[in-house]
Write a protein that holds these residues in place. Structure first.
Motif, PDB file in Angstrom:
ATOM      1  N   ALA A   1       0.829  -1.205   0.000  1.00  0.00           N
ATOM      2  CA  ALA A   1       0.000   0.000   0.000  1.00  0.00           C
ATOM      3  C   ALA A   1       0.862   1.253   0.000  1.00  0.00           C
ATOM      4  O   ALA A   1       0.539   2.246  -0.673  1.00  0.00           O
ATOM      5  N   ILE A   2       1.971   1.208   0.738  1.00  0.00           N
ATOM      6  CA  ILE A   2       2.898   2.347   0.741  1.00  0.00           C
ATOM      7  C   ILE A   2       3.539   2.501  -0.629  1.00  0.00           C
ATOM      8  O   ILE A   2       3.636   3.614  -1.168  1.00  0.00           O
ATOM      9  N   ALA A   3       3.979   1.388  -1.207  1.00  0.00           N
ATOM     10  CA  ALA A   3       4.609   1.451  -2.526  1.00  0.00           C
ATOM     11  C   ALA A   3       3.667   2.071  -3.553  1.00  0.00           C
ATOM     12  O   ALA A   3       4.081   2.916  -4.373  1.00  0.00           O
ATOM     13  N   ALA A   4       2.395   1.681  -3.525  1.00  0.00           N
ATOM     14  CA  ALA A   4       1.431   2.218  -4.487  1.00  0.00           C
ATOM     15  C   ALA A   4       1.173   3.696  -4.241  1.00  0.00           C
ATOM     16  O   ALA A   4       1.075   4.496  -5.190  1.00  0.00           O
ATOM     17  N   SER A   5       1.078   4.104  -2.990  1.00  0.00           N
ATOM     18  CA  SER A   5       0.810   5.499  -2.667  1.00  0.00           C
ATOM     19  C   SER A   5       1.964   6.405  -3.087  1.00  0.00           C
ATOM     20  O   SER A   5       1.756   7.482  -3.654  1.00  0.00           O
ATOM     21  N   VAL A   6       3.199   5.953  -2.821  1.00  0.00           N
ATOM     22  CA  VAL A   6       4.361   6.774  -3.178  1.00  0.00           C
ATOM     23  C   VAL A   6       4.533   6.827  -4.690  1.00  0.00           C
ATOM     24  O   VAL A   6       4.908   7.865  -5.250  1.00  0.00           O
ATOM     25  N   ALA A   7       4.234   5.738  -5.374  1.00  0.00           N
ATOM     26  CA  ALA A   7       4.287   5.753  -6.843  1.00  0.00           C
ATOM     27  C   ALA A   7       3.276   6.741  -7.405  1.00  0.00           C
ATOM     28  O   ALA A   7       3.556   7.445  -8.392  1.00  0.00           O
ATOM     29  N   GLU A   8       2.097   6.824  -6.781  1.00  0.00           N
ATOM     30  CA  GLU A   8       1.107   7.792  -7.229  1.00  0.00           C
ATOM     31  C   GLU A   8       1.599   9.218  -6.987  1.00  0.00           C
ATOM     32  O   GLU A   8       1.365  10.112  -7.811  1.00  0.00           O
ATOM     33  N   ALA A   9       2.285   9.445  -5.855  1.00  0.00           N
ATOM     34  CA  ALA A   9       2.849  10.773  -5.601  1.00  0.00           C
ATOM     35  C   ALA A   9       3.862  11.146  -6.684  1.00  0.00           C
ATOM     36  O   ALA A   9       3.902  12.295  -7.148  1.00  0.00           O
ATOM     37  N   ALA A  10       4.670  10.179  -7.102  1.00  0.00           N
ATOM     38  CA  ALA A  10       5.632  10.437  -8.182  1.00  0.00           C
ATOM     39  C   ALA A  10       4.908  10.831  -9.466  1.00  0.00           C
ATOM     40  O   ALA A  10       5.331  11.760 -10.181  1.00  0.00           O
ATOM     41  N   GLU A  11       3.812  10.139  -9.783  1.00  0.00           N
ATOM     42  CA  GLU A  11       3.033  10.491 -10.969  1.00  0.00           C
ATOM     43  C   GLU A  11       2.436  11.888 -10.840  1.00  0.00           C
ATOM     44  O   GLU A  11       2.371  12.652 -11.824  1.00  0.00           O
ATOM     45  N   ARG A  12       2.004  12.238  -9.639  1.00  0.00           N
ATOM     46  CA  ARG A  12       1.442  13.572  -9.430  1.00  0.00           C
ATOM     47  C   ARG A  12       2.490  14.657  -9.650  1.00  0.00           C
ATOM     48  O   ARG A  12       2.209  15.702 -10.251  1.00  0.00           O
TER      49      ARG A  12
END
Length: 461
Positions: free
Chosen positions: A263-274
């Motif tokens: 869940a952390i990996a997915a959230s941080v990856a989304e932050a990178a996309e943002r």
């Protein structure tokens, strides 16, 4: 803002209310104290409350606002101080029986600067003994609980601070970060936390520096603007506003083979996309192992520091009234040699050169703030992350290198877990790039919003 209780407002919103005359510092303090009385028994965030002192400070602030003589944005704002930062006339225990009745005569420098700026000091927040563990519990006061789920820890060592800020016991907290102690708990509580560059915030009249200059003082708050306001005061200089221009960002999803909660990996990856969507050049770096030498020698710092404190500074040695985990750390520290310590320093020199080269390619690094979501109260650390067995610092692999190298780090709330628990990510920059981090954080916050406060059992509305 008008439909929120005063205890739920940010420092900036309180200052606006004070300036407009729609609320006074006395009213804000009354609201926060009532909130403390309602939630602190469940959370154990504040361990020493200075109700009388806060009331005197709030009354003085109200007079300044009424006369148009406010000292700045934090004049009249109630806030807390971590219990390893000395406060004159107010018990400061460092979470240890060794200091159970210690009342210092002087404020540590950042505290003195906050008082001079008119801030209202509510009291002291809970810490693990000597602030060398990643969970907030001690023999004096017991465990602190996470406002988002009181069955879970808020992490450490600033666990009491984040529990206070997230639950409405003051919008800001003054904390320390010696190996991630601001950034990881902030991630666990949905808050903004800044570990400043080494040397930016001066410290005098404090507890012994068992982590040398790896530990720095910094702010935790509910928004970037509040964190920036506190930093300006405790750093003693007006920070120049860095323009939020496009940056070269290295996205580092994991360190080598160290596991990360999915869940952390997915959230941080989304932050990178943002960030990429905001116009920044984001490059993903996989198989990243640059920090492994630093993480490998980290225990030498804390263990020798604890051994020195008990043996040389306090003169208590093996008879010190400390918890078993601290006694074990000290015993291991006594086994480290001068050669071990010198080798550690050489390792840090090499790591510093490697990071200098990295920052010639990138302006900032983006990575998780912690590898694990909060774990049950009573456990010192999660034993398993993403199906892999980990040791006591398996959850903490992403933070200590910044302390060892003096780099600033900013934790921001990202997309939460499916169960609503917060997830944070961190931005790391070269020394002296604190303003750049804050500018980027503010732009991210403006684009994607902050994170709501938790609703505790019994809350109304």
């Amino acid at each position: 803002m008008n439909d929120q209780p005063l205890w739920a407002l940010t420092a900036g919103q309180l200052a606006q209310a004070f300036a407009a005359g729609s609320a006074t510092p006395v009213q804000a303090l009354e609201a926060v104290l009532a909130r403390h009385d309602a939630v602190n028994p469940r959370l154990n965030a504040v361990v020493t409350l200075d109700r009388a002192g806060a009331q005197v400070a709030a009354q003085a602030s109200a007079g300044r606002w009424a006369r148009g003589e406010a000292l700045g944005l934090l004049d009249g704002v109630p806030l807390t101080i971590k219990d390893n930062i000395l406060t004159a006339g107010l018990r400061s225990t460092w979470g240890s029986a060794c200091y159970a009745d210690f009342v210092p005569e002087l404020d540590e420098t950042p505290v003195a600067r906050l008082r001079a700026a008119g801030a209202v000091i509510l009291g002291k927040t809970n810490v693990p003994e000597f602030t060398v563990q990643g969970v907030t519990d001690n023999a004096l006061f017991g465990p602190t609980r996470n406002p988002w789920n009181p069955g879970l820890t808020p992490g450490g060592s600033s666990g009491g601070a984040v529990a206070a800020v997230a639950s409405g016991i003051g919008p800001l907290a003054l904390c320390t970060d010696g190996g991630g102690s601001i950034r990881r708990p902030a991630a666990h509580a949905g808050l903004v936390g800044l570990k400043p560059s080494r040397g930016l915030v001066p410290r005098r009249h404090g507890f012994p520096a068992i982590l040398d200059n790896f530990e720095v003082v910094g702010p935790i708050g509910r928004c970037v603007g509040d964190v920036r306001a506190m930093l300006r005061i405790i750093a003693g200089a007006e920070a120049a506003a860095a323009p939020p221009t496009a940056k070269r960002i290295a996205f580092i999803p994991r360190f080598g083979e160290a596991p990360v909660d999915p869940a952390i990996a997915a959230s941080v990856a989304e932050a990178a996309e943002r960030f990429a969507g905001l116009g920044h050049a984001v490059e993903r770096l996989d198989d990243y192992t640059l920090v492994e030498p630093v993480n490998a020698i980290w225990s030498i710092v804390s263990e020798t520091g604890v051994a020195w404190l008990l043996d040389a500074h306090l003169g208590l040695g093996r008879d010190a009234p400390v918890q078993p985990g601290i006694a074990a750390m000290a015993e291991r520290g006594r086994g480290h040699s001068a050669s071990d310590y010198l080798g550690m320093l050489r390792t840090l020199e090499a790591a510093g050169e490697a990071f200098d080269a990295l920052f010639s390619r990138f302006d900032l690094l983006l990575m998780p703030a912690t590898a694990a979501q909060p774990w049950p109260v009573g456990q010192t650390h999660p034993d398993v992350i993403d199906g892999q067995l980990v040791g006591p610092r398996g959850h903490a692999v992403f933070t200590a290198f910044a302390n060892a190298l003096g780099l600033p780090g900013l934790t921001l709330p990202g997309k939460p877990d499916r169960d609503g628990m917060p997830i944070g990510f961190q931005l790391i920059g070269p020394q002296g790039s604190d303003d750049r981090l804050l500018a980027l954080g503010a732009a991210y916050e403006q684009a994607f919003g902050g994170f709501p406060m938790p609703v505790l059992s019994g809350d109304e509305g």
